[in-house]
Design a protein around this motif. Sequence first.
Motif, PDB file in Angstrom:
ATOM      1  N   ILE A 273       0.804  -1.234   0.000  1.00  0.00           N
ATOM      2  CA  ILE A 273       0.000   0.000   0.000  1.00  0.00           C
ATOM      3  C   ILE A 273       0.829   1.274   0.000  1.00  0.00           C
ATOM      4  O   ILE A 273       0.521   2.221  -0.715  1.00  0.00           O
ATOM      5  N   GLY A 274       1.883   1.342   0.799  1.00  0.00           N
ATOM      6  CA  GLY A 274       2.661   2.568   0.888  1.00  0.00           C
ATOM      7  C   GLY A 274       1.977   3.621   1.742  1.00  0.00           C
ATOM      8  O   GLY A 274       0.865   3.421   2.257  1.00  0.00           O
ATOM      9  N   SER A 275       2.617   4.761   1.881  1.00  0.00           N
ATOM     10  CA  SER A 275       2.062   5.843   2.701  1.00  0.00           C
ATOM     11  C   SER A 275       2.756   7.157   2.358  1.00  0.00           C
ATOM     12  O   SER A 275       3.975   7.181   2.159  1.00  0.00           O
ATOM     13  N   PRO A 276       2.011   8.262   2.300  1.00  0.00           N
ATOM     14  CA  PRO A 276       2.644   9.559   2.060  1.00  0.00           C
ATOM     15  C   PRO A 276       3.559   9.985   3.203  1.00  0.00           C
ATOM     16  O   PRO A 276       4.380  10.895   3.040  1.00  0.00           O
ATOM     17  N   ASP A 277       3.432   9.330   4.355  1.00  0.00           N
ATOM     18  CA  ASP A 277       4.218   9.693   5.528  1.00  0.00           C
ATOM     19  C   ASP A 277       5.526   8.910   5.647  1.00  0.00           C
ATOM     20  O   ASP A 277       6.301   9.141   6.570  1.00  0.00           O
ATOM     21  N   ILE A 278       5.776   7.969   4.728  1.00  0.00           N
ATOM     22  CA  ILE A 278       7.002   7.167   4.755  1.00  0.00           C
ATOM     23  C   ILE A 278       7.807   7.503   3.504  1.00  0.00           C
ATOM     24  O   ILE A 278       7.438   7.109   2.401  1.00  0.00           O
ATOM     25  N   PRO A 279       8.882   8.278   3.631  1.00  0.00           N
ATOM     26  CA  PRO A 279       9.595   8.798   2.449  1.00  0.00           C
ATOM     27  C   PRO A 279       9.949   7.743   1.407  1.00  0.00           C
ATOM     28  O   PRO A 279       9.778   7.985   0.203  1.00  0.00           O
ATOM     29  N   GLU A 280      10.439   6.593   1.825  1.00  0.00           N
ATOM     30  CA  GLU A 280      10.892   5.599   0.839  1.00  0.00           C
ATOM     31  C   GLU A 280       9.737   4.878   0.138  1.00  0.00           C
ATOM     32  O   GLU A 280       9.957   4.150  -0.821  1.00  0.00           O
ATOM     33  N   ARG A 281       8.506   5.130   0.600  1.00  0.00           N
ATOM     34  CA  ARG A 281       7.339   4.518  -0.043  1.00  0.00           C
ATOM     35  C   ARG A 281       6.226   5.556  -0.221  1.00  0.00           C
ATOM     36  O   ARG A 281       5.041   5.239  -0.144  1.00  0.00           O
ATOM     37  N   SER A 282       6.626   6.816  -0.484  1.00  0.00           N
ATOM     38  CA  SER A 282       5.676   7.932  -0.443  1.00  0.00           C
ATOM     39  C   SER A 282       5.039   8.253  -1.789  1.00  0.00           C
ATOM     40  O   SER A 282       4.267   9.201  -1.885  1.00  0.00           O
ATOM     41  N   ASP A 283       5.375   7.497  -2.838  1.00  0.00           N
ATOM     42  CA  ASP A 283       4.646   7.608  -4.095  1.00  0.00           C
ATOM     43  C   ASP A 283       4.692   6.256  -4.791  1.00  0.00           C
ATOM     44  O   ASP A 283       5.328   5.315  -4.299  1.00  0.00           O
ATOM     45  N   TYR A 284       4.013   6.133  -5.913  1.00  0.00           N
ATOM     46  CA  TYR A 284       3.898   4.827  -6.556  1.00  0.00           C
ATOM     47  C   TYR A 284       5.251   4.261  -6.966  1.00  0.00           C
ATOM     48  O   TYR A 284       5.538   3.075  -6.758  1.00  0.00           O
ATOM     49  N   PHE A 285       6.114   5.083  -7.541  1.00  0.00           N
ATOM     50  CA  PHE A 285       7.403   4.601  -8.026  1.00  0.00           C
ATOM     51  C   PHE A 285       8.311   4.185  -6.876  1.00  0.00           C
ATOM     52  O   PHE A 285       8.998   3.152  -6.952  1.00  0.00           O
ATOM     53  N   ARG A 286       8.331   4.959  -5.807  1.00  0.00           N
ATOM     54  CA  ARG A 286       9.143   4.594  -4.645  1.00  0.00           C
ATOM     55  C   ARG A 286       8.617   3.297  -4.016  1.00  0.00           C
ATOM     56  O   ARG A 286       9.400   2.452  -3.574  1.00  0.00           O
ATOM     57  N   LEU A 287       7.308   3.151  -3.969  1.00  0.00           N
ATOM     58  CA  LEU A 287       6.708   1.952  -3.381  1.00  0.00           C
ATOM     59  C   LEU A 287       7.129   0.697  -4.144  1.00  0.00           C
ATOM     60  O   LEU A 287       7.580  -0.295  -3.553  1.00  0.00           O
ATOM     61  N   MET A 288       6.982   0.718  -5.473  1.00  0.00           N
ATOM     62  CA  MET A 288       7.319  -0.455  -6.270  1.00  0.00           C
ATOM     63  C   MET A 288       8.820  -0.724  -6.258  1.00  0.00           C
ATOM     64  O   MET A 288       9.263  -1.890  -6.237  1.00  0.00           O
ATOM     65  N   ASP A 289       9.624   0.319  -6.267  1.00  0.00           N
ATOM     66  CA  ASP A 289      11.076   0.173  -6.198  1.00  0.00           C
ATOM     67  C   ASP A 289      11.492  -0.463  -4.875  1.00  0.00           C
ATOM     68  O   ASP A 289      12.345  -1.362  -4.840  1.00  0.00           O
ATOM     69  N   TYR A 290      10.871  -0.006  -3.789  1.00  0.00           N
ATOM     70  CA  TYR A 290      11.164  -0.563  -2.466  1.00  0.00           C
ATOM     71  C   TYR A 290      10.852  -2.058  -2.413  1.00  0.00           C
ATOM     72  O   TYR A 290      11.674  -2.859  -1.945  1.00  0.00           O
ATOM     73  N   ASN A 291       9.681  -2.438  -2.884  1.00  0.00           N
ATOM     74  CA  ASN A 291       9.286  -3.843  -2.827  1.00  0.00           C
ATOM     75  C   ASN A 291      10.179  -4.731  -3.690  1.00  0.00           C
ATOM     76  O   ASN A 291      10.567  -5.834  -3.292  1.00  0.00           O
ATOM     77  N   ALA A 292      10.506  -4.248  -4.883  1.00  0.00           N
ATOM     78  CA  ALA A 292      11.361  -5.037  -5.772  1.00  0.00           C
ATOM     79  C   ALA A 292      12.744  -5.231  -5.167  1.00  0.00           C
ATOM     80  O   ALA A 292      13.290  -6.351  -5.180  1.00  0.00           O
ATOM     81  N   LYS A 293      13.332  -4.172  -4.636  1.00  0.00           N
ATOM     82  CA  LYS A 293      14.660  -4.280  -4.033  1.00  0.00           C
ATOM     83  C   LYS A 293      14.649  -5.181  -2.809  1.00  0.00           C
ATOM     84  O   LYS A 293      15.570  -5.987  -2.613  1.00  0.00           O
ATOM     85  N   THR A 294      13.601  -5.074  -1.996  1.00  0.00           N
ATOM     86  CA  THR A 294      13.516  -5.894  -0.789  1.00  0.00           C
ATOM     87  C   THR A 294      13.399  -7.370  -1.134  1.00  0.00           C
ATOM     88  O   THR A 294      14.086  -8.232  -0.550  1.00  0.00           O
ATOM     89  N   LEU A 295      12.530  -7.701  -2.087  1.00  0.00           N
ATOM     90  CA  LEU A 295      12.338  -9.093  -2.472  1.00  0.00           C
ATOM     91  C   LEU A 295      13.578  -9.650  -3.176  1.00  0.00           C
ATOM     92  O   LEU A 295      14.004 -10.777  -2.903  1.00  0.00           O
ATOM     93  N   ALA A 296      14.172  -8.876  -4.076  1.00  0.00           N
ATOM     94  CA  ALA A 296      15.358  -9.345  -4.787  1.00  0.00           C
ATOM     95  C   ALA A 296      16.505  -9.619  -3.819  1.00  0.00           C
ATOM     96  O   ALA A 296      17.214 -10.626  -3.953  1.00  0.00           O
ATOM     97  N   ALA A 297      16.689  -8.740  -2.848  1.00  0.00           N
ATOM     98  CA  ALA A 297      17.757  -8.934  -1.870  1.00  0.00           C
ATOM     99  C   ALA A 297      17.523 -10.209  -1.059  1.00  0.00           C
ATOM    100  O   ALA A 297      18.471 -10.964  -0.775  1.00  0.00           O
ATOM    101  N   ALA A 298      16.273 -10.472  -0.707  1.00  0.00           N
ATOM    102  CA  ALA A 298      15.955 -11.680   0.065  1.00  0.00           C
ATOM    103  C   ALA A 298      16.199 -12.945  -0.760  1.00  0.00           C
ATOM    104  O   ALA A 298      16.717 -13.947  -0.251  1.00  0.00           O
ATOM    105  N   LEU A 299      15.823 -12.910  -2.033  1.00  0.00           N
ATOM    106  CA  LEU A 299      16.014 -14.083  -2.891  1.00  0.00           C
ATOM    107  C   LEU A 299      17.486 -14.334  -3.200  1.00  0.00           C
ATOM    108  O   LEU A 299      17.874 -15.476  -3.502  1.00  0.00           O
ATOM    109  N   ARG A 300      18.298 -13.309  -3.154  1.00  0.00           N
ATOM    110  CA  ARG A 300      19.725 -13.476  -3.422  1.00  0.00           C
ATOM    111  C   ARG A 300      20.489 -14.043  -2.234  1.00  0.00           C
ATOM    112  O   ARG A 300      21.604 -14.563  -2.403  1.00  0.00           O
ATOM    113  N   ARG A 301      19.928 -13.911  -1.040  1.00  0.00           N
ATOM    114  CA  ARG A 301      20.650 -14.411   0.134  1.00  0.00           C
ATOM    115  C   ARG A 301      20.835 -15.920   0.043  1.00  0.00           C
ATOM    116  O   ARG A 301      19.888 -16.647  -0.303  1.00  0.00           O
ATOM    117  N   PRO A 302      22.032 -16.412   0.364  1.00  0.00           N
ATOM    118  CA  PRO A 302      22.287 -17.863   0.274  1.00  0.00           C
ATOM    119  C   PRO A 302      21.518 -18.641   1.329  1.00  0.00           C
ATOM    120  O   PRO A 302      21.144 -18.100   2.356  1.00  0.00           O
TER     121      PRO A 302
END
Length: 302
Positions: A273-302
């Motif tokens: 969902i994101g939130s205007p009060d959370i800078p790293e998820r405060s618009d649509y592009f930041r929200l999707m970028d955050y989720n993609a980076k978080t998931l990719a980092a988790a999948l890369r962990r050995p």
Amino acid sequence: MKRMVVLSCLLILAGCRQSSRPPSDARLWIVASIFPVQEIVREIAGDGVSVFHLLPHGTNPHTYEPPPSLVRDLQGVDLFTGVHPEFDGWIARFLPPSAKILYLSEQDGFVSHSHHPETEQDTMIGDHGQPVNPHFWLSLRRVRAVVPILTDALNTLDPQSREVYETRSRVFLERLDTLDVRIRSLFTGIPGRRFIQWHPAWDDFAEDYGLEIIGTLEQGHGDEPSVRSFRRLIEKARNASVRVVVVDLKVESRAAEAIVHEIDGDLVRLDAIGSPDIPERSDYFRLMDYNAKTLAAALRRP
């Protein structure tokens, strides 16, 4: 029963009170049920339109009761951009008769192709009787499909600003393309592209980027898996060397925690969902970028 009484009182209130929209405000008033849909609309509409969302961050759309002040705001709305009648259709009862209504998950033309049969209970039925996953905003491909529909709706309601909407629509599509390339690169070269999800929100995202969801814990809102299906999912995860279990940011799920323990995995929290009060998820592009980076980092962990 209590919620029905409250909603009935609010409906009476909506009929008796005037809108809080000033008579001098000639802008379009647009309401979305959730923050990411508001942001998608705002990208196309720009600052010359009043766009707001109804549901606070972390709110369950099935149980939310709007305060009287928000009910009054809804009386001035020109356009409601909803997700699906079963998701946020109750909002339509508070709108003026003149308001246009768009349920965007029904407009993009995509049929839900579930990765796992247990998610079928959570899909919704579209206009043509086909299953629809309501979480359209988590797929850039599906968002692209609704952009011309939203643009046409804005052009119809405000033809004098057509050039503005058409220009912003083109820019938005270009930015979506750029984000798509960036997200695709994040998942390039990851050998383990499988994960388990708590709720079927990420089906289309996974399909867009060649990821595999091997199971979903929650079959519907509040439903936990049976012991048999839980054990079957653990065995499947072990055989496929799956260690990532995705849950929503604020969800507390005993089933998710238990399966993480059983497979010695990682609990990964994404934000749908994101939130205007959370800078790293405060618009649509930041929200999707955050989720993609978080998931990719988790999948890369050995």
